[in-house]
Design a protein around this motif. Sequence first.
Motif, PDB file in Angstrom:
ATOM      1  N   ASP A  60       0.811  -1.220   0.000  1.00  0.00           N
ATOM      2  CA  ASP A  60       0.000   0.000   0.000  1.00  0.00           C
ATOM      3  C   ASP A  60       0.841   1.264   0.000  1.00  0.00           C
ATOM      4  O   ASP A  60       1.880   1.324   0.658  1.00  0.00           O
ATOM      5  CB  ASP A  60      -0.937   0.002   1.223  1.00  0.00           C
ATOM      6  N   TYR A 174      -8.090 -10.015 -10.762  1.00  0.00           N
ATOM      7  CA  TYR A 174      -7.762  -8.618 -10.449  1.00  0.00           C
ATOM      8  C   TYR A 174      -6.425  -8.288 -11.121  1.00  0.00           C
ATOM      9  O   TYR A 174      -5.390  -8.794 -10.701  1.00  0.00           O
ATOM     10  CB  TYR A 174      -7.670  -8.438  -8.941  1.00  0.00           C
ATOM     11  N   GLY A 183      -1.969   3.614  -5.131  1.00  0.00           N
ATOM     12  CA  GLY A 183      -1.896   5.084  -5.075  1.00  0.00           C
ATOM     13  C   GLY A 183      -2.274   5.690  -6.418  1.00  0.00           C
ATOM     14  O   GLY A 183      -2.082   5.084  -7.473  1.00  0.00           O
ATOM     15  N   GLY A 212      -4.221   3.024  -9.044  1.00  0.00           N
ATOM     16  CA  GLY A 212      -3.956   4.326  -9.621  1.00  0.00           C
ATOM     17  C   GLY A 212      -5.136   5.039 -10.231  1.00  0.00           C
ATOM     18  O   GLY A 212      -5.025   6.181 -10.646  1.00  0.00           O
ATOM     19  N   GLY A 232      -9.402   2.644  -5.080  1.00  0.00           N
ATOM     20  CA  GLY A 232      -9.176   2.607  -3.623  1.00  0.00           C
ATOM     21  C   GLY A 232      -8.656   3.927  -3.097  1.00  0.00           C
ATOM     22  O   GLY A 232      -9.394   4.725  -2.521  1.00  0.00           O
ATOM     23  N   SER A 233      -7.374   4.194  -3.371  1.00  0.00           N
ATOM     24  CA  SER A 233      -6.707   5.356  -2.759  1.00  0.00           C
ATOM     25  C   SER A 233      -7.443   6.673  -2.987  1.00  0.00           C
ATOM     26  O   SER A 233      -7.537   7.504  -2.085  1.00  0.00           O
ATOM     27  CB  SER A 233      -5.273   5.470  -3.295  1.00  0.00           C
TER      28      SER A 233
HETATM   29  O1  LIG Z   1      -5.533   2.387  -4.201  1.00  0.00           O
HETATM   30  P1  LIG Z   1      -5.617   2.200  -5.709  1.00  0.00           P
HETATM   31  O2  LIG Z   1      -4.354   2.710  -6.416  1.00  0.00           O
HETATM   32  O3  LIG Z   1      -6.908   2.767  -6.273  1.00  0.00           O
HETATM   33  O4  LIG Z   1      -5.654   0.640  -5.981  1.00  0.00           O
HETATM   34  C1  LIG Z   1      -6.771  -0.199  -5.511  1.00  0.00           C
HETATM   35  C2  LIG Z   1      -6.382  -0.701  -4.176  1.00  0.00           C
HETATM   36  O5  LIG Z   1      -6.559   0.363  -3.249  1.00  0.00           O
HETATM   37  C3  LIG Z   1      -7.088  -1.896  -3.540  1.00  0.00           C
HETATM   38  O6  LIG Z   1      -7.563  -2.830  -4.450  1.00  0.00           O
HETATM   39  C4  LIG Z   1      -6.010  -2.396  -2.641  1.00  0.00           C
HETATM   40  C5  LIG Z   1      -5.766  -1.867  -1.386  1.00  0.00           C
HETATM   41  N1  LIG Z   1      -4.603  -2.380  -0.898  1.00  0.00           N
HETATM   42  C6  LIG Z   1      -4.049  -3.230  -1.845  1.00  0.00           C
HETATM   43  C7  LIG Z   1      -2.858  -3.963  -1.853  1.00  0.00           C
HETATM   44  C8  LIG Z   1      -2.542  -4.728  -2.989  1.00  0.00           C
HETATM   45  C9  LIG Z   1      -3.433  -4.773  -4.100  1.00  0.00           C
HETATM   46  C10 LIG Z   1      -4.657  -4.030  -4.109  1.00  0.00           C
HETATM   47  C11 LIG Z   1      -4.917  -3.257  -2.985  1.00  0.00           C
END
Ligand SMILES: O=P(O)(O)OC[C@@H](O)[C@@H](O)c1c[nH]c2ccccc12
Length: 268
Positions: A60, A174, A183, A212, A232-233
């Motif tokens: 993360d 995924y 991020g 991203g 996510g981020s």
């Molecule tokens: O935060 P992003 O860049 O939007 O990516 C999704 C991610 O947050 C979520 O699927 C996720 C959170 N922690 C992770 C660790 C590894 C893979 C994926 C994740």
Amino acid sequence: MNLIDAAFAKLKQEGKTALIPFLTIGDPDIPTSIAIIKELEQAGANMVELGVPYSDPLADGPVIQRASERALQNRISILDCIETAAQAREAGVQMPFILFTYFNPVLQFGLEPFMNLVVEKGISGLIIPDLPIEEDEEVRQLAELKGVHLIPLVAPTSKDRVVRISRKARGFVYCVSSLGVTGVRAEFHSGIDDFLATVREATDLPIAVGFGISSREQVQRFESICDGVVVGSAIVRKIEESLPLLTDEKQREAGLTQIREFVAGLKG
Ligand SMILES: O=P(O)(O)OC[C@@H](O)[C@@H](O)c1c[nH]c2ccccc12
């Protein structure tokens, strides 16, 4: 039928792509996380990744790391996160829940009791980013037995492993859009389109892309080639920005509205 399969089947019929948000549970607290999950569904989310906060989130970036730290200050456990799914369902949330956790909290809890509780509380899928296919046999078999989808991650560097991983996948595959940690990004891995085409070739399951993604334009870029887009981020950052409102009874609704409007904007 697993709710994830039903959701993707319906979206496919409608020619739509799933929007799959991620949030860290317990940031700032469980009741607010439940309220946010309701807003995400109202904003158009089709399923949601419930993030279990962890002290060493190696995959993360800083935004989710900070969210985990805040949640861990409230001593949020993996049990709390599993319970949150049941409470969100009781609060009227219909969409499928995917529990997102590193493997250590599962090991601490005990694999069998963990899987039983996941089923009991109505969680349809699991993502365990630090459980490689070479070590996931026991988890995969137990999940299969219980009807919970163990959703694998494939990265642009997975090359020849894509076929092996996709063959054992359940729910969806995924696809990580970039190397490195989670991020918001302006650019994705240079060979991303070929990579997604390779995964598409390797499985009949739906494929989702994440890492991203933070804007409507970026969601649109992937809508035509993927069945789902994970964000996510960008959402966790919106929650972080809204914390002063979310933690003030008088302004809580305004905070929730900010989050809903941001996510609705991703859907277009
Ligand atoms: O935060 P992003 O860049 O939007 O990516 C999704 C991610 O947050 C979520 O699927 C996720 C959170 N922690 C992770 C660790 C590894 C893979 C994926 C994740």
